[in-house]
Write an enzyme that holds these catalytic residues in place. Structure first.
Site, PDB file in Angstrom:
ATOM      1  N   LYS A  43      61.138  43.560  34.271  1.00 51.73           N
ATOM      2  CA  LYS A  43      60.041  44.482  33.950  1.00 51.73           C
ATOM      3  C   LYS A  43      59.471  45.163  34.913  1.00 51.73           C
ATOM      4  O   LYS A  43      58.870  46.430  34.945  1.00 51.73           O
ATOM      5  CB  LYS A  43      59.217  43.648  32.947  1.00 51.73           C
ATOM      6  N   LYS A  87      47.737  48.062  36.876  1.00 55.23           N
ATOM      7  CA  LYS A  87      47.857  46.616  36.868  1.00 55.23           C
ATOM      8  C   LYS A  87      49.169  45.959  37.111  1.00 55.23           C
ATOM      9  O   LYS A  87      49.371  45.147  38.095  1.00 55.23           O
ATOM     10  CB  LYS A  87      47.519  45.890  35.380  1.00 55.23           C
TER      11      LYS A  87
END
Lengths: 290, 290
Positions: A170, A238
């Site tokens: 990811k 983030k």
């Protein structure tokens, strides 16, 4: 199989809905109880705590924002770990640090509880269309057990490796995707400085070696200057914080990702964190309040 | 229609072959006469100078390396401009500076000669398959006149704008593509540092928002560590030199392209200029001789 679901946001709500539609008995918990109203009306059982949810479920799926959120859900007060019976499985589909995924897997393993990190790609559109790409890290046997569930949510389910490997994939996904958004923004900015039509440039490029999902979708938003829709840039900010810290820890040079991270910092400083990440174009245009 | 073709390299040779196959009468010229042998055997007429080629052709196509090469072909001694009759067209499919394309168009216009900048994307594979993306800059009427020729060479032919606009689109194409190669290299490097299987990561990512032509083709080369094949990195290095100089002249910030340009500099310094641009992975690995 009794399922639990935590994280009823823009991604999670349609995902939980697909599981209900498929006929699964579904329990939910949310920090804000009003988030559960719509699913409760469709037959989901609302639990008072994460531990209570875990106690009635064989598999619990979570999709929340941060590493700390997932840790608190799992091992915080009244957390999932307090409720799970041995043999239960926690499938976390959030985007968190690979190291956190490994730690949680190890702590669960001591209690005989299974773990899978299974972050997703494709955004809200793919979540609604049940067409997510799912990158799984954990034991193959655990993945096979929950694969029928994942197949309800996604189209491509890949076992990347052991616990944490899904999160590594990811991170790679986010790095490639947001760098592509930044490169697309730079291309659009250069084309505009030359007085060239951006829509024609995007159309021409989609036929060649620069073709990508990002150019197709985010390029279109940049051409139309629709910066409000899509994925909130603060989430990519983030993710870059995580992956750059990881690279620092590992001593891995990521020169372009680092630069894109700086552009995301500038985007946040300009107050566009809840807008689409195609706002990276606006950062180049220096429309930001100083 | 009588055609001329100059630039019988890895891209140009199959392109000229397609035009012969389509039944056009084709004249060729090359700095190195041996480059014309194969096409001459298939019926192409070999000319002694660029001017002689231009004198017998209504349309001349060029695909060579640099801005200086194209200028010399066109307006150097015995150049095309000396031979062209009014109404002839020079279609340049090289990747050159947008400003040079505009200059050449203006100089030709004074003589009643047409110009089209029509750079391509897709690489040798697309050149051989007649599946190039073609980005055209110049007058619409000129494009329509030569469109039947371009349709023999490519699949997507887009009129981006006036002279130079095709080159602007090509600069955007190169910026997006090579940045994507660099981002792919960084992702692979991070995944390997985590001990995660690169092939699985690439496969998982192809199903989501990070999917691209680059991840498909160059990602596969990085996984297989096949750095020898494909597009020579020195050509991308040249393209980045052009586009970064252009950005400097225009005052356009391209932070990520600038960083990728530095990585290409490092690649050249390491002696990998004639290898594939997926060698950007090797730059990160610091295998370079110091």
């Amino acid at each position: 199989m009794k399922l639990g679901f935590i994280g009823l946001g823009a991604m999670g709500a349609p995902m939980a809905g697909h599981l209900l539609d498929a006929g699964y008995e579904l329990a939910v918990w949310a920090r804000r109880p009003e988030a559960t109203t719509a699913l409760a009306a469709r037959g989901a059982h609302v639990c008072a705590t994460q531990a209570a949810l875990a106690a009635r479920c064989e598999v619990v799926i979570t999709i929340v924002t941060s590493s700390a959120d997932v840790e608190a859900l799992a091992f915080g007060p009244e957390g999932l770990a307090e409720g799970f019976a041995p043999g239960a499985v926690h499938v976390d589909m959030s985007t968190i640090a690979p190291g956190m995924a490994r730690d949680l897997a190890a702590r669960y393993a001591e209690r005989g509880i299974g773990w899978l990190d299974a972050p997703v790609s494709g955004g809200e559109q793919a979540a609604r269309a049940a067409a997510l790409a799912i990158m799984a890290g954990g034991e193959a046997a655990v993945l096979e057990r929950v694969r029928p569930l994942l197949e309800i949510l996604g189209k491509r389910i890949v076992h990347v490796g052991e616990a944490g490997a899904g999160q590594v994939a990811k991170a790679c996904n986010q790095m490639i995707m947001v760098n592509a958004i930044q490169a697309c923004a730079e291309a659009m900015h250069l084309a505009r400085a030359h007085g060239v039509d951006l829509a024609a440039v995007r159309h021409a490029l989609m036929g060649g070696s620069a073709a990508s999902k990002v150019l197709e979708l985010m390029g279109e938003r940049m051409v139309a200057r629709e910066f409000g829709a899509g994925i909130e840039a603060r989430l990519h900010h983030k993710d870059f914080g995580l992956l750059l810290a990881d690279a620092c820890r590992l001593g891995v040079p990521l020169p372009v990702a680092a630069q894109t991270g700086q552009q995301l910092n500038a985007l946040m400083a300009a107050g566009w964190g809840r807008d689409d990440t195609s706002s990276l174009l606006r950062v180049l245009e220096a429309e930001a309040p100083v």
